[in-house]
Design a protein around this motif. Structure first.
Motif, short mmCIF file in Angstrom:
data_model
loop_
_atom_site.label_atom_id
_atom_site.label_comp_id
_atom_site.label_asym_id
_atom_site.label_seq_id
_atom_site.Cartn_x
_atom_site.Cartn_y
_atom_site.Cartn_z
N LEU A 98 0.83 -1.21 0.00
CA LEU A 98 0.00 0.00 0.00
C LEU A 98 0.86 1.25 0.00
O LEU A 98 1.66 1.46 0.89
CB LEU A 98 -0.92 0.01 1.21
CG LEU A 98 -2.01 -1.07 1.20
CD1 LEU A 98 -2.71 -1.14 2.54
CD2 LEU A 98 -3.01 -0.82 0.08
N GLY A 99 0.66 2.05 -1.02
CA GLY A 99 1.30 3.36 -1.09
C GLY A 99 2.81 3.29 -1.05
O GLY A 99 3.44 2.51 -1.73
N GLY A 100 3.40 4.10 -0.27
CA GLY A 100 4.83 4.18 -0.04
C GLY A 100 4.92 4.99 1.21
O GLY A 100 3.89 5.45 1.71
N PRO A 101 6.10 5.18 1.76
CA PRO A 101 6.18 5.99 2.97
C PRO A 101 5.93 7.45 2.61
O PRO A 101 6.82 8.12 2.12
CB PRO A 101 7.61 5.77 3.44
CG PRO A 101 8.36 5.40 2.22
CD PRO A 101 7.40 4.77 1.26
N GLU A 107 9.36 12.45 4.75
CA GLU A 107 10.26 13.54 5.15
C GLU A 107 11.25 13.05 6.20
O GLU A 107 12.44 13.34 6.15
CB GLU A 107 9.47 14.71 5.76
CG GLU A 107 8.78 15.59 4.77
CD GLU A 107 7.81 16.56 5.47
OE1 GLU A 107 8.07 16.94 6.64
OE2 GLU A 107 6.79 16.90 4.85
N ALA A 108 10.72 12.31 7.18
CA ALA A 108 11.57 11.83 8.27
C ALA A 108 12.60 10.83 7.76
O ALA A 108 13.76 10.83 8.19
CB ALA A 108 10.72 11.19 9.36
N PHE A 113 17.95 9.27 6.67
CA PHE A 113 18.75 8.34 5.86
C PHE A 113 19.18 8.93 4.52
O PHE A 113 19.85 8.27 3.75
CB PHE A 113 17.96 7.04 5.62
CG PHE A 113 17.48 6.39 6.89
CD1 PHE A 113 18.37 5.69 7.70
CD2 PHE A 113 16.15 6.50 7.30
CE1 PHE A 113 17.93 5.10 8.88
CE2 PHE A 113 15.71 5.91 8.47
CZ PHE A 113 16.60 5.21 9.27
N GLY A 114 18.75 10.14 4.22
CA GLY A 114 19.15 10.77 2.95
C GLY A 114 18.12 10.55 1.86
O GLY A 114 17.73 11.49 1.19
N SER A 115 17.68 9.31 1.69
CA SER A 115 16.66 9.01 0.67
C SER A 115 16.01 7.68 1.02
O SER A 115 16.51 6.92 1.86
CB SER A 115 17.30 8.89 -0.71
OG SER A 115 18.14 7.73 -0.75
N TYR A 116 14.88 7.40 0.36
CA TYR A 116 14.21 6.12 0.58
C TYR A 116 15.11 4.96 0.16
O TYR A 116 15.17 3.93 0.84
CB TYR A 116 12.88 6.06 -0.18
CG TYR A 116 12.20 4.72 -0.06
CD1 TYR A 116 11.68 4.29 1.15
CD2 TYR A 116 12.11 3.86 -1.16
CE1 TYR A 116 11.08 3.05 1.29
CE2 TYR A 116 11.51 2.61 -1.03
CZ TYR A 116 11.00 2.21 0.19
OH TYR A 116 10.42 0.98 0.31
N GLU A 117 15.82 5.13 -0.95
CA GLU A 117 16.72 4.07 -1.43
C GLU A 117 17.82 3.77 -0.40
O GLU A 117 18.14 2.61 -0.15
CB GLU A 117 17.33 4.43 -2.78
CG GLU A 117 16.45 4.08 -3.97
CD GLU A 117 15.87 2.64 -3.91
OE1 GLU A 117 16.66 1.70 -3.75
OE2 GLU A 117 14.62 2.49 -4.01
N GLN A 147 15.10 5.34 13.68
CA GLN A 147 16.31 4.57 13.91
C GLN A 147 16.04 3.13 13.50
O GLN A 147 14.91 2.64 13.63
CB GLN A 147 16.64 4.63 15.41
CG GLN A 147 18.02 4.17 15.77
CD GLN A 147 18.30 4.35 17.28
OE1 GLN A 147 17.80 5.28 17.92
NE2 GLN A 147 19.10 3.45 17.83
N ILE A 148 17.06 2.46 12.96
CA ILE A 148 16.92 1.04 12.63
C ILE A 148 17.61 0.24 13.72
O ILE A 148 18.76 0.53 14.07
CB ILE A 148 17.55 0.72 11.25
CG1 ILE A 148 16.88 1.55 10.15
CG2 ILE A 148 17.42 -0.77 10.94
CD1 ILE A 148 17.57 1.46 8.80
#
Ligand code: MN3
Length: 214
Positions: A98-101, A107-108, A113-117, A147-148
């Protein structure tokens, strides 16, 4: 949903085959009806004679482990953790994804992390490097930042005061039937079925975000 003793293994919000071809029907069935069921049953058995704990929600049990009688503390930690982690994992899945973040979460992610990728790469790396059985999570820490983290066995992020928003189960039972020993292939497939609507809701609902919005 009843969130205290006697705990119930709610049916999945989708069919066992819903995540095909990314996560196979047999894995979904066994994971929910056998693995999660066992945690539910063991948690109920553990709590049976401790009636003063019967009105504790799952999160209350996990957040107050130090006040659980010592003789059942480990069992509560493992089994309540197993229930919490698995419910969260199954809720994080949707096919089609569903969708994407989007919006605030996107934005967060970009901020952290700089980008989704980049996030995807970092998350994949973290999930790959969980040693033995455990999970990789995207959480909000006490500062309100993403945070991961990893958790081992059935430990939960709650115990470390993180608010979880996304999880992947990397115990072998989550992927071995289809992906064999190839955890990397499973992680790639799992990214195809992330329920970003659920993740977004968790992000918006977590306590820190509420504080910020005041
Ligand atoms: Mn599992």
């Amino acid at each position: 949903m009843q969130d205290y003793y006697k705990f119930v293994n709610e049916p999945l919000p989708y069919s066992y085959k819903a995540m095909e071809p990314y996560i196979d029907i047999q894995t979904m069935y066994l994971h929910h009806d056998k693995h999660l069921q066992a945690y539910v049953d063991n948690l109920n058995k553990t709590l049976e004679d401790f009636t003063f704990l019967h009105n504790f929600t799952l999160e209350q049990l996990l957040n107050n482990l130090e006040s659980i009688p010592e003789e059942i503390r480990t069992s509560v930690k493992n089994n309540a953790g197993g229930v919490f982690n698995h419910r969260f994992y199954f809720n994080c899945l949707a096919n089609p994804s569903l969708g994407g973040p989007c919006e605030k979460l996107e934005e967060a992610i970009n901020r952290e992390f700089g980008s989704y990728e980049n996030f995807k790469q970092r998350f994949t790396q973290e999930a790959l490097s969980v040693f033995g059985s455990g999970y990789a999570w995207l959480v909000v820490n006490q500062k309100g930042d993403l945070q991961i983290i990893q958790t081992a066995n059935q430990e939960t992020p709650l115990a470390k005061h993180f608010s979880p928003i996304l999880v992947i189960d990397v115990w072998e039972h989550a992927y071995y039937l289809k992906h064999f020993n190839r955890r990397d292939a499973y992680i790639k497939d799992w990214f195809q079925v992330v329920n970003w609507d659920f993740v977004k809701e968790q992000y918006q609902g977590c306590p820190r975000r509420k504080l910020e919005m005041k």
